[in-house]
Design a protein around this motif. Sequence first.
Motif, mmCIF file in Angstrom:
data_model
loop_
_atom_site.group_PDB
_atom_site.id
_atom_site.type_symbol
_atom_site.label_atom_id
_atom_site.label_comp_id
_atom_site.label_asym_id
_atom_site.label_seq_id
_atom_site.Cartn_x
_atom_site.Cartn_y
_atom_site.Cartn_z
ATOM 1 N N ALA A 233 0.872 -1.181 0.000
ATOM 2 C CA ALA A 233 0.000 0.000 0.000
ATOM 3 C C ALA A 233 0.904 1.223 0.000
ATOM 4 O O ALA A 233 2.052 1.164 0.448
ATOM 5 N N ALA A 234 0.393 2.346 -0.502
ATOM 6 C CA ALA A 234 1.191 3.567 -0.556
ATOM 7 C C ALA A 234 0.296 4.786 -0.373
ATOM 8 O O ALA A 234 -0.873 4.787 -0.780
ATOM 9 N N LYS A 235 0.849 5.809 0.249
ATOM 10 C CA LYS A 235 0.185 7.101 0.401
ATOM 11 C C LYS A 235 1.133 8.165 -0.109
ATOM 12 O O LYS A 235 2.269 8.280 0.354
ATOM 13 N N HIS A 236 0.666 8.953 -1.069
ATOM 14 C CA HIS A 236 1.496 9.938 -1.758
ATOM 15 C C HIS A 236 0.937 11.323 -1.465
ATOM 16 O O HIS A 236 -0.259 11.554 -1.648
ATOM 17 N N ILE A 237 1.769 12.253 -0.987
ATOM 18 C CA ILE A 237 1.327 13.628 -0.762
ATOM 19 C C ILE A 237 2.247 14.582 -1.517
ATOM 20 O O ILE A 237 3.395 14.256 -1.829
ATOM 21 N N ASP A 238 1.710 15.778 -1.811
ATOM 22 C CA ASP A 238 2.482 16.818 -2.482
ATOM 23 C C ASP A 238 2.071 18.169 -1.913
ATOM 24 O O ASP A 238 1.224 18.224 -1.005
ATOM 25 N N PRO A 239 2.636 19.277 -2.387
ATOM 26 C CA PRO A 239 2.319 20.574 -1.797
ATOM 27 C C PRO A 239 0.840 20.971 -1.852
ATOM 28 O O PRO A 239 0.430 21.877 -1.115
ATOM 29 N N THR A 240 0.026 20.298 -2.668
ATOM 30 C CA THR A 240 -1.402 20.629 -2.743
ATOM 31 C C THR A 240 -2.258 19.746 -1.835
ATOM 32 O O THR A 240 -3.472 19.949 -1.745
ATOM 33 N N SER A 241 -1.652 18.767 -1.168
ATOM 34 C CA SER A 241 -2.405 17.816 -0.351
ATOM 35 C C SER A 241 -2.855 18.451 0.972
ATOM 36 O O SER A 241 -2.180 19.334 1.506
ATOM 37 N N PRO A 242 -3.991 17.989 1.517
ATOM 38 C CA PRO A 242 -4.416 18.476 2.836
ATOM 39 C C PRO A 242 -3.384 18.190 3.922
ATOM 40 O O PRO A 242 -3.165 19.010 4.812
ATOM 41 N N GLU A 243 -2.754 17.021 3.869
ATOM 42 C CA GLU A 243 -1.707 16.673 4.825
ATOM 43 C C GLU A 243 -0.355 17.090 4.269
ATOM 44 O O GLU A 243 -0.078 16.895 3.082
#
Length: 373
Positions: A233-243
């Motif tokens: 499983a993976a979770k990807h965030i970037d500068p536009t993500s809520p987290e």
Amino acid sequence: MLTLPVHTLELQGTNYEIGYRLGTLISENREQQLAYTRTLEGFGENEYREAIHLFDEWCPGITEEITGFAEALHVPAKQIAYYALSYLLPRCSQIALLPSMTALNKPLLARNYEFNHQMEDFVLVRTSVTGKYTHMGTSTMSFGRDDGFNEHGLAVTMSACGFPVGAVPFMRAPKLKGLHFWAAIRAVLEHCTNVEEALLYLKDMPIACNVNMMLLDQSGNAALFETMDGNQAAKHIDPTSPEQFLWATNHPVLPELMSYEPQAAIHSLQRAEWIVSQLEGSTGVTHEQLKDMLLLSYPNGLCCHYFEDYFGTTKSMLFSPADGIIELCWGGRAANGWHTYDIRQPISETSTTIQISLERADLAMFGYQSLHR
């Protein structure tokens, strides 16, 4: 207090040339030779050939490196323990912050690595294999990497996800044939330039250990990649993500994998809760704040000195991929000093000593609680 040697190492050339040099470095040390050339029960000719096939597909060049190493020691390559231990421990903490949360508006990756001092290389190495990306990180059994980042600003760290899996008796037996994390991390660092490429590379890679792998690149993308008994499983965030930050200790964080191990060690849950309490809603986080978090003592911090319980902080690290910088403190003690290394500059090869504190843990911290409290 125990005094230990630590080293920095600059490696350049073909995989074979690098392996041969590593072999010459330990050729005078009988104890090290025995550690690298021991055999494990159940790892025979068939397993050796399967391991070579797997490495050649996912970690190209490692077979040549081990060949050079073995020839420098005048032993058969199949006798090198890295094959048996990587073909399929640690308890660690890791935090990835995107630019919006940091004082210098740059992404940062902080990590502690907890294990036993006798099973740590205590070597920071900068590696430039011909035709592959230059990377810098700490080594496992010389050939593997526990962590690191590369010339393109991709950083990778890890922590065990649930009970550690490995090839030695006190660990959980793997559920599938595949690689250990230290082989996977080196492969990612040598072949990927950013988080997106790393996730694609890892997606089809057979990884036999249970691991939380944190990825961060210089553009401010981060991901938590988890494996559990072959499930991913993976979770990807970037500068536009809520987290804007990710964390991992030693249990599954992503809902897709929690059902495979629905309990977590008390120390893992406490460290996770403490990380969130310190960072949730924060902005302007500095390097010094993160380094203090890494060296503050558990349970009101992430540092532990329980080396004889396989839970001692062997190294604390802060990565700034945009600056090309690693800051490293060995042994969980500020007195050992924070040292700064730039991936754009060759490492000056050094050998020095550090000190570690030997304390005994309250065994209650190794008890288990439900993830759904």
